[in-house]
Design an enzyme around this catalytic site. Structure first.
Site, mmCIF file in Angstrom:
data_model
loop_
_atom_site.group_PDB
_atom_site.id
_atom_site.type_symbol
_atom_site.label_atom_id
_atom_site.label_comp_id
_atom_site.label_asym_id
_atom_site.label_seq_id
_atom_site.Cartn_x
_atom_site.Cartn_y
_atom_site.Cartn_z
ATOM 1 N N GLY A 106 0.835 -1.215 0.000
ATOM 2 C CA GLY A 106 0.000 0.000 0.000
ATOM 3 C C GLY A 106 0.861 1.252 0.000
ATOM 4 O O GLY A 106 1.913 1.286 0.641
ATOM 5 N N ARG A 157 13.565 10.075 -2.642
ATOM 6 C CA ARG A 157 14.458 11.214 -2.882
ATOM 7 C C ARG A 157 15.720 11.107 -2.027
ATOM 8 O O ARG A 157 16.851 11.293 -2.513
ATOM 9 C CB ARG A 157 13.690 12.507 -2.561
ATOM 10 N N ARG A 202 0.832 -5.294 -6.400
ATOM 11 C CA ARG A 202 0.949 -6.609 -5.760
ATOM 12 C C ARG A 202 1.593 -7.537 -6.795
ATOM 13 O O ARG A 202 1.426 -7.331 -7.996
ATOM 14 C CB ARG A 202 -0.435 -7.164 -5.387
ATOM 15 N N ASP A 232 4.768 -4.755 6.129
ATOM 16 C CA ASP A 232 5.057 -6.108 6.566
ATOM 17 C C ASP A 232 5.290 -7.092 5.419
ATOM 18 O O ASP A 232 6.296 -7.799 5.370
ATOM 19 C CB ASP A 232 3.827 -6.547 7.385
ATOM 20 N N THR A 249 4.297 2.539 5.828
ATOM 21 C CA THR A 249 2.916 2.077 5.991
ATOM 22 C C THR A 249 2.175 3.016 6.936
ATOM 23 O O THR A 249 2.736 3.414 7.970
ATOM 24 C CB THR A 249 2.846 0.632 6.542
ATOM 25 N N ASP A 255 -0.235 2.239 8.783
ATOM 26 C CA ASP A 255 -0.767 1.514 9.952
ATOM 27 C C ASP A 255 0.121 1.589 11.192
ATOM 28 O O ASP A 255 -0.325 1.272 12.285
ATOM 29 C CB ASP A 255 -0.989 0.033 9.616
ATOM 30 N N ASP A 308 2.392 -0.438 12.107
ATOM 31 C CA ASP A 308 2.337 -1.739 12.784
ATOM 32 C C ASP A 308 3.630 -2.546 12.692
ATOM 33 O O ASP A 308 3.634 -3.746 12.962
ATOM 34 C CB ASP A 308 1.173 -2.572 12.221
ATOM 35 N N MET A 354 -8.371 2.867 8.928
ATOM 36 C CA MET A 354 -7.545 1.721 8.532
ATOM 37 C C MET A 354 -6.768 1.171 9.722
ATOM 38 O O MET A 354 -6.663 1.802 10.760
ATOM 39 C CB MET A 354 -6.600 2.124 7.394
ATOM 40 N N ARG A 410 -5.815 -2.939 9.776
ATOM 41 C CA ARG A 410 -6.445 -4.262 9.760
ATOM 42 C C ARG A 410 -6.105 -5.077 10.999
ATOM 43 O O ARG A 410 -6.931 -5.748 11.567
ATOM 44 C CB ARG A 410 -6.003 -5.001 8.486
ATOM 45 N N GLU A 425 -15.005 9.878 21.698
ATOM 46 C CA GLU A 425 -15.377 9.301 22.995
ATOM 47 C C GLU A 425 -14.706 7.961 23.256
ATOM 48 O O GLU A 425 -14.490 7.566 24.391
ATOM 49 C CB GLU A 425 -16.904 9.114 23.075
ATOM 50 N N LYS A 448 -23.368 14.112 27.280
ATOM 51 C CA LYS A 448 -23.115 14.586 25.917
ATOM 52 C C LYS A 448 -24.318 14.394 25.018
ATOM 53 O O LYS A 448 -25.084 13.462 25.190
ATOM 54 C CB LYS A 448 -21.938 13.812 25.325
ATOM 55 N N ASN A 449 -24.426 15.294 24.050
ATOM 56 C CA ASN A 449 -25.560 15.140 23.129
ATOM 57 C C ASN A 449 -25.152 14.457 21.826
ATOM 58 O O ASN A 449 -25.973 14.155 20.993
ATOM 59 C CB ASN A 449 -26.217 16.497 22.835
#
Length: 325
Positions: free
Chosen positions: A13, A23, A74, A105, A128, A130, A132, A172, A174, A190, A216-217
């Protein structure tokens, strides 16, 4: 044997800051007297011979651009020994004797296998959104994605407040809740529903039973797009069935999160890591990912970066819980 020509590719991705990394690698290599070749469309471009010599001007005026000028794709063929042999033959043809792979990964897993099979010096950069990858505090693209999420949630909040609704916003990540958790803190949401905690307890029930709507509303909850959490649609469906008193809406941010001009932080991170990648190759390092820990550049073996799960910071969960009462 001293390296003479570095190949650069981006894989998996796309992430904002990949161009800044391309660069930096290109210019650091040229600065050190090496030749540089850009490989288009990731591992696929190795096999289909989409390889071009890069000079300083090839990477002019790209630091501010999102996405990747080298494109990404891919590649099923690269997962086979025959595909990797084709890729290696092309690299030999182009006199490429080392690689810098920018990706997540899956990309680093491919790099690790390839490096072992062909004794090729490869350095990875964690690209990435994520965040992760184990062994680095942050990945290239994460800060920009976080800022995009924050801006989107700020806009959605205007509607949520006007209509007194409960909004579930899917982001995002996963297998990792970093974007959801930090996005929730940054945007004053919240709660965050993330895969790391879903395995331990029912976050939705806990959230609603603690009476998070008392004062809270409107409420906004960020949900990581994971099979474990069920994503925003799955969570909203549960609320409709179990807590029908809520007026629920879902917003899925999707590919919005990947795009955009990288933040200063991502440009600086990508530049530091790109320069460090060339230093590592010249230093004889191989099979390592460049990471940042406590603002210091570190070399993390591929085996660690790929295999180990990056833990979520429990203090952040607590900060979100306290600040959202």
């Amino acid at each position: 044997m001293a390296i003479k020509c570095v190949g650069i590719l981006t894989s998996g991705g796309d992430a904002p800051g990949m161009n800044a990394a391309i660069r930096a690698v290109t210019r650091a290599a040229i600065f050190n007297g090496l030749r540089v070749k850009g490989i288009y469309r990731g591992y696929k471009g190795m096999i289909t011979d989409e390889i071009e010599e890069f000079k300083t001007q090839n990477v002019s005026n790209i630091i501010q651009r999102g996405g990747t000028i080298l494109k990404t794709a891919r590649c099923a063929e690269f997962k086979t020994p025959e595909g990797r042999k084709q890729a290696y033959d092309k690299l030999v043809e182009h006199e490429i004797d080392s690689l810098v792979v920018i990706g997540g990964d899956g990309s680093l897993t491919g790099a690790r296998i390839f490096a072992e099979e062909y004794n090729m010096p490869i350095v990875g950069l964690p690209g990435t959104i994520d965040n992760d990858l184990y062994g680095t505090d942050v990945t290239i693209g994460y800060d920009t994605a976080l800022n995009t999420i924050m801006e989107c949630v700020d806009k959605i909040r205007d509607t949520a407040t006007s209509h007194e609704r409960l909004f579930f916003i899917e982001v995002m990540g996963r297998d990792a809740g970093f974007l959801a958790l930090n996005g929730a803190i940054a945007s004053g949401a919240e709660a965050a529903i993330i895969p790391e905690i879903s395995l331990e307890k029912d976050q939705l029930a806990e959230m609603i039973e603690t009476g998070f709507r008392k004062s809270k509303n409107s409420s906004i909850v960020l949900v990581a797009e994971s099979e474990v959490t069920g994503g925003a649609m799955g969570v909203a469906e549960r609320v409709k069935n179990e807590y029908p008193q809520f007026d629920v809406r879902v917003s899925i941010l999707g590919h919005l999160q990947r795009g955009g001009s990288p933040t200063a932080q991502d440009r600086i991170l990508a530049t530091r890591m790109g320069v460090a990648a060339v230093d590592a190759l010249l230093d004889g390092q191989r099979n390592v990912m460049i990471g940042v820990q406590n603002d210091q550049i570190v070399n993390v073996p591929f085996s660690k970066a790929i295999k180990n799960d990056k833990p979520i910071n429990r203090d952040l969960l607590n900060a979100l819980r306290i600040s959202s009462i």
